[in-house]
Design a protein around this motif. Structure first.
Motif, PDB file in Angstrom:
ATOM      1  N   ALA A   1      -6.158  -5.520  11.286  1.00 22.75           N
ATOM      2  CA  ALA A   1      -6.732  -6.607  10.486  1.00 22.75           C
ATOM      3  C   ALA A   1      -7.794  -6.080   9.526  1.00 22.75           C
ATOM      4  O   ALA A   1      -7.847  -6.478   8.349  1.00 22.75           O
ATOM      5  N   LEU A   2      -8.638  -5.176  10.006  1.00 25.61           N
ATOM      6  CA  LEU A   2      -9.697  -4.612   9.174  1.00 25.61           C
ATOM      7  C   LEU A   2      -9.131  -3.763   8.041  1.00 25.61           C
ATOM      8  O   LEU A   2      -9.580  -3.852   6.880  1.00 25.61           O
ATOM      9  N   MET A   3      -8.134  -2.952   8.353  1.00 27.38           N
ATOM     10  CA  MET A   3      -7.664  -1.959   7.397  1.00 27.38           C
ATOM     11  C   MET A   3      -6.604  -2.482   6.430  1.00 27.38           C
ATOM     12  O   MET A   3      -6.342  -1.845   5.403  1.00 27.38           O
ATOM     13  N   THR A   4      -5.981  -3.632   6.722  1.00 25.49           N
ATOM     14  CA  THR A   4      -4.921  -4.136   5.846  1.00 25.49           C
ATOM     15  C   THR A   4      -5.388  -4.304   4.397  1.00 25.49           C
ATOM     16  O   THR A   4      -4.717  -3.809   3.474  1.00 25.49           O
ATOM     17  N   PRO A   5      -6.505  -4.983   4.127  1.00 28.15           N
ATOM     18  CA  PRO A   5      -6.905  -5.079   2.712  1.00 28.15           C
ATOM     19  C   PRO A   5      -7.281  -3.732   2.103  1.00 28.15           C
ATOM     20  O   PRO A   5      -7.084  -3.515   0.900  1.00 28.15           O
ATOM     21  N   ILE A   6      -7.791  -2.814   2.905  1.00 25.54           N
ATOM     22  CA  ILE A   6      -8.164  -1.494   2.392  1.00 25.54           C
ATOM     23  C   ILE A   6      -6.916  -0.698   2.022  1.00 25.54           C
ATOM     24  O   ILE A   6      -6.844  -0.086   0.955  1.00 25.54           O
ATOM     25  N   VAL A   7      -5.924  -0.702   2.907  1.00 31.94           N
ATOM     26  CA  VAL A   7      -4.681   0.011   2.622  1.00 31.94           C
ATOM     27  C   VAL A   7      -4.017  -0.554   1.372  1.00 31.94           C
ATOM     28  O   VAL A   7      -3.590   0.186   0.481  1.00 31.94           O
ATOM     29  N   LYS A   8      -3.928  -1.874   1.294  1.00 28.81           N
ATOM     30  CA  LYS A   8      -3.263  -2.485   0.147  1.00 28.81           C
ATOM     31  C   LYS A   8      -3.984  -2.134  -1.147  1.00 28.81           C
ATOM     32  O   LYS A   8      -3.360  -1.685  -2.122  1.00 28.81           O
ATOM     33  N   ALA A   9      -5.284  -2.337  -1.199  1.00 28.33           N
ATOM     34  CA  ALA A   9      -6.016  -2.159  -2.449  1.00 28.33           C
ATOM     35  C   ALA A   9      -6.261  -0.691  -2.775  1.00 28.33           C
ATOM     36  O   ALA A   9      -6.029  -0.245  -3.910  1.00 28.33           O
ATOM     37  N   LEU A  10      -6.744   0.080  -1.819  1.00 31.06           N
ATOM     38  CA  LEU A  10      -7.062   1.485  -2.084  1.00 31.06           C
ATOM     39  C   LEU A  10      -5.820   2.276  -2.467  1.00 31.06           C
ATOM     40  O   LEU A  10      -5.815   3.016  -3.456  1.00 31.06           O
ATOM     41  N   PHE A  11      -4.746   2.130  -1.700  1.00 35.11           N
ATOM     42  CA  PHE A  11      -3.547   2.919  -1.960  1.00 35.11           C
ATOM     43  C   PHE A  11      -2.940   2.579  -3.318  1.00 35.11           C
ATOM     44  O   PHE A  11      -2.442   3.453  -4.020  1.00 35.11           O
ATOM     45  N   THR A  12      -2.962   1.303  -3.680  1.00 31.75           N
ATOM     46  CA  THR A  12      -2.361   0.932  -4.962  1.00 31.75           C
ATOM     47  C   THR A  12      -3.268   1.317  -6.125  1.00 31.75           C
ATOM     48  O   THR A  12      -2.782   1.707  -7.193  1.00 31.75           O
ATOM     49  N   ASP A  13      -4.585   1.221  -5.948  1.00 31.99           N
ATOM     50  CA  ASP A  13      -5.504   1.720  -6.977  1.00 31.99           C
ATOM     51  C   ASP A  13      -5.270   3.211  -7.228  1.00 31.99           C
ATOM     52  O   ASP A  13      -5.146   3.663  -8.368  1.00 31.99           O
ATOM     53  N   LEU A  14      -5.218   3.976  -6.144  1.00 29.08           N
ATOM     54  CA  LEU A  14      -5.066   5.425  -6.277  1.00 29.08           C
ATOM     55  C   LEU A  14      -3.670   5.797  -6.762  1.00 29.08           C
ATOM     56  O   LEU A  14      -3.500   6.770  -7.507  1.00 29.08           O
ATOM     57  N   GLY A  15      -2.657   5.039  -6.352  1.00 29.85           N
ATOM     58  CA  GLY A  15      -1.308   5.294  -6.855  1.00 29.85           C
ATOM     59  C   GLY A  15      -1.232   5.110  -8.357  1.00 29.85           C
ATOM     60  O   GLY A  15      -0.597   5.901  -9.080  1.00 29.85           O
TER      61      GLY A  15
ATOM     62  N   GLY B   1       0.819  -1.201   0.000  1.00 35.83           N
ATOM     63  CA  GLY B   1       0.000   0.000   0.000  1.00 35.83           C
ATOM     64  C   GLY B   1       0.853   1.252   0.000  1.00 35.83           C
ATOM     65  O   GLY B   1       0.576   2.221  -0.727  1.00 35.83           O
ATOM     66  N   ILE B   2       1.915   1.241   0.800  1.00 32.06           N
ATOM     67  CA  ILE B   2       2.829   2.387   0.834  1.00 32.06           C
ATOM     68  C   ILE B   2       3.544   2.555  -0.509  1.00 32.06           C
ATOM     69  O   ILE B   2       3.859   3.675  -0.917  1.00 32.06           O
ATOM     70  N   GLN B   3       3.783   1.453  -1.214  1.00 29.82           N
ATOM     71  CA  GLN B   3       4.347   1.567  -2.555  1.00 29.82           C
ATOM     72  C   GLN B   3       3.426   2.383  -3.451  1.00 29.82           C
ATOM     73  O   GLN B   3       3.876   3.240  -4.223  1.00 29.82           O
ATOM     74  N   GLY B   4       2.114   2.113  -3.374  1.00 31.93           N
ATOM     75  CA  GLY B   4       1.156   2.882  -4.164  1.00 31.93           C
ATOM     76  C   GLY B   4       1.203   4.356  -3.819  1.00 31.93           C
ATOM     77  O   GLY B   4       1.198   5.230  -4.707  1.00 31.93           O
ATOM     78  N   LEU B   5       1.268   4.665  -2.524  1.00 31.36           N
ATOM     79  CA  LEU B   5       1.360   6.055  -2.090  1.00 31.36           C
ATOM     80  C   LEU B   5       2.658   6.694  -2.579  1.00 31.36           C
ATOM     81  O   LEU B   5       2.658   7.849  -3.036  1.00 31.36           O
ATOM     82  N   GLY B   6       3.757   5.958  -2.477  1.00 35.34           N
ATOM     83  CA  GLY B   6       5.042   6.507  -2.910  1.00 35.34           C
ATOM     84  C   GLY B   6       5.048   6.873  -4.382  1.00 35.34           C
ATOM     85  O   GLY B   6       5.473   7.973  -4.767  1.00 35.34           O
ATOM     86  N   ILE B   7       4.572   5.961  -5.218  1.00 36.93           N
ATOM     87  CA  ILE B   7       4.491   6.248  -6.649  1.00 36.93           C
ATOM     88  C   ILE B   7       3.528   7.408  -6.893  1.00 36.93           C
ATOM     89  O   ILE B   7       3.781   8.305  -7.720  1.00 36.93           O
ATOM     90  N   GLY B   8       2.403   7.414  -6.169  1.00 36.43           N
ATOM     91  CA  GLY B   8       1.423   8.481  -6.348  1.00 36.43           C
ATOM     92  C   GLY B   8       1.991   9.848  -6.030  1.00 36.43           C
ATOM     93  O   GLY B   8       1.684  10.843  -6.712  1.00 36.43           O
ATOM     94  N   GLU B   9       2.822   9.949  -5.006  1.00 38.00           N
ATOM     95  CA  GLU B   9       3.430  11.222  -4.629  1.00 38.00           C
ATOM     96  C   GLU B   9       4.457  11.663  -5.668  1.00 38.00           C
ATOM     97  O   GLU B   9       4.495  12.839  -6.065  1.00 38.00           O
TER      98      GLU B   9
END
Length: 596
Positions: free
Chosen positions: A390-404, A299-307
């Protein structure tokens, strides 16, 4: 042009201002990491990323990795950069002090990860995978294995991988065929082939430690019969240095769309010696220790590329002269106005900026929960933090990479034809970002995890870790003040999330395909509401800072402006997502297979 300056002021905002009252603070084990120290770490990480990693990003993409005589060679400059990276202590930053690490809080480490991903994602995969492998070994390995391998993995002298995928099975790991034969001395002989192994072989470290999923001879079928084994490329000698080859071979490099400087390998294990990590036939549980850590990092990879994409696009929009502003020339002394004057360019830039700030704020909240889950002295806080992660892990992974990936494509659009050309640098972001939506579990799998596992877990207890603070914030801030438009918007979106949750829970009980049909829209809806909560809190804090005469007026005004854009232009997507969820599976599943 690839340009980057670490957004340290925004990082400090999410670190020191946004979440101070989230219930995940006051951790005595982290008291030594005060603002002065963490700011110094961020500043130095920014310098290293900008001066060492960024200059290698485009050349590394052009050269790629090479397989020569069974050994993978990384692009020019990578070995020197990796040596500088490890000698500067970046590889041990968040590792346990027990193994030579510095014990940095995840709330700071994730910001450093973002910088690495922004400047050179291919490079970042090498130490990132090692960190994930070390976490799995620390959680499930024997004392003997930990003593031998963790100090070297922590220092970066040895690197790590995880070897799951085989040619015939990706997500469905129950089909894997790699075998593990017990040898009677506590070791096993591992035989089989794996594909898509990131950092499976390279020339950056003297040894590579593979965590391999394989089957014991008497293993039950499916995922219940999978065990995890530690398999080094070279068998350590008695003095701990690498010894003889262990029958681990890279047979081919994948020719990929992006991440060309990261070696993605086909691996062959030919009677390689390995040692069991965790319990027999419990390899999936052990591997998920690494997988969950990696999913957050992806997820942080998606954010990094997005920035990085946003900054490059903003630079170009201010530099590129083309046409005149619709309201009249803004720079009459120039041949044309810079394209940043055009509303549609502003739409793209503001969307990218809002995506980044929202993801960074949400990621910082999850990182604080990671720290609390591990270090809080209060059992209730640890449990709530564990539920939230646990709840947010799939959201962070998918949302951040989609938006990135969306940001990377918007950057290409801002550049126009020049964005489609390699020389500009932004088309690399679009290629590099694409895999993050696929590996460590596709984003569709993340959505299924959210609706299939997380919503109903412990009779909805995981949901309460998010729903309760959002509901409390809305109730506490209702009224007619300056926050009213945002609070009203958040309340409406939160209501749609609650109704969507109830709809999926009800329909899913009768027909699992109904939950599956709604999963992707539900994850995006959930993520937008979470970002809305982050932006509302951010705007509230910014308003208070301005009211009390902060000297950083420009920063806080920009924070409110970005939040306003999100609420007016992006959060309304929730309404359409809710309608899609309500529509159910019928039209999605109605067409006969032969008609496709």
């Amino acid at each position: 042009m690839q340009v980057y300056e670490a957004p340290i002021r925004d990082m400090r905002f999410v670190l020191d201002e946004l979440w101070v009252d989230d219930g995940f603070g006051n951790l005595p084990a982290l008291e030594q990491f005060d603002s002065d120290l963490t700011n110094a770490i961020l500043e130095e990480a920014a310098r290293f990323s900008r001066e060492v990693l960024l200059p290698l990003n485009q050349p590394g993409d052009l050269e790629g990795c090479h397989l020569e005589n069974g050994v993978v060679r990384t692009p020019k400059g990578f070995k020197e950069a990796y040596k500088a990276f490890t000698e500067s202590g970046w590889s041990s930053l968040a590792a346990s002090p027990e193994w030579g690490g510095q014990g940095l809080p995840e709330r700071v480490n994730k910001l450093v990860e973002e910088m690495t991903c922004s400047t050179n994602l291919s490079f970042g995969l090498y130490p990132g995978l090692t960190h994930g492998g070390a976490l799995a070994l620390e959680a499930h390995g024997t004392d003997e294995l930990k003593q031998l391998y963790l100090p070297k993995m922590t220092s970066g002298e040895w690197s790590g991988t995880m070897c799951l995928t085989e040619a015939h099975c990706g997500t469905d790991l129950g089909m894997l065929r790699t075998k593990a034969e017990p040898q009677g001395d506590g070791s096993y002989k591992i035989s089989g082939a794996k594909i898509f192994i990131s950092a499976g072989d390279h020339d950056l470290t003297e040894n590579i430690i593979h965590l391999v999923l394989a089957r014991l001879p008497d293993a039950p079928a499916g995922t219940k019969g999978i065990s995890m084994f530690l398999v080094p490329k070279f068998l350590p000698k008695e003095d701990g240095t690498p010894g003889q080859s262990n029958g681990v071979l890279c047979t081919a490099l994948e020719h990929k769309m992006g991440l060309k400087a990261s070696a993605t390998c086909q691996m062959q294990f030919d009677g390689s010696t390995g040692w069991l990590v965790g319990e027999p036939n419990k390899g999936m549980a052990a591997m998920f220790t690494m997988m969950n850590a990696e999913r957050l990092s992806v997820g942080i990879q998606g954010l990094g590329i997005g920035e990085a994409a946003y900054q490059s696009a903003a630079w170009y929009a201010k530099d590129r002269l083309q046409g005149r502003a619709l309201s009249g020339a803004k720079y009459p002394e120039k041949a044309a106005d810079p394209i940043i004057v055009h509303p549609d360019v502003r739409r793209m830039l503001m969307t990218m900026r809002a995506n980044n700030e929202g993801c960074r704020a949400l990621g910082a909240w999850v990182a604080r929960a990671l720290d609390a889950e591990r270090l809080s002295e209060e059992p209730e806080v640890r449990q709530r933090a564990e539920d939230f992660v646990a709840l947010m892990t799939p959201i962070v992974k998918a949302l951040f990479t989609d938006l990135g990936h969306e940001n990377a494509n918007l950057a290409v659009q801002v550049y126009g034809g020049h964005g489609y050309i390699w020389d500009s640098g932004v088309e690399q972001y679009a290629r590099d970002a694409r895999i993050a939506m696929i590996y460590e579990g596709t984003n569709g799998i993340q959505a299924l995890d959210l609706v299939g596992r997380k919503l109903g877990a412990n009779t909805g207890r995981l949901l309460r870790s998010f729903f309760h603070p959002v509901s409390a914030f809305i109730e506490a801030n209702k009224g007619d003040g300056p926050m009213k438009p945002m609070i009203d918007g958040l309340e409406k979106a939160f209501g749609a999330l609650q109704l969507s949750t109830a709809t999926i829970a009800q329909r899913g009980l009768a027909d699992p395909e109904e939950a599956g049909a709604a999963a992707t829209e539900y994850l995006r809806l959930f993520g937008l509401v979470a970002m809305g909560y982050c932006f509302a809190r951010s705007a509230q804090i910014a308003g208070l800072r301005l009211a009390f005469g902060s000297e950083e007026k420009d920063f806080y005004k920009a924070k409110i402006t970005t939040a306003t854009f999100f609420f007016e232009r992006l959060l309304p997507q929730v309404s359409a997502l809710f309608l899609s969820i309500k529509a159910g599976k019928k039209s999605m599943m109605a067409l006969a297979e032969d008609a496709f």
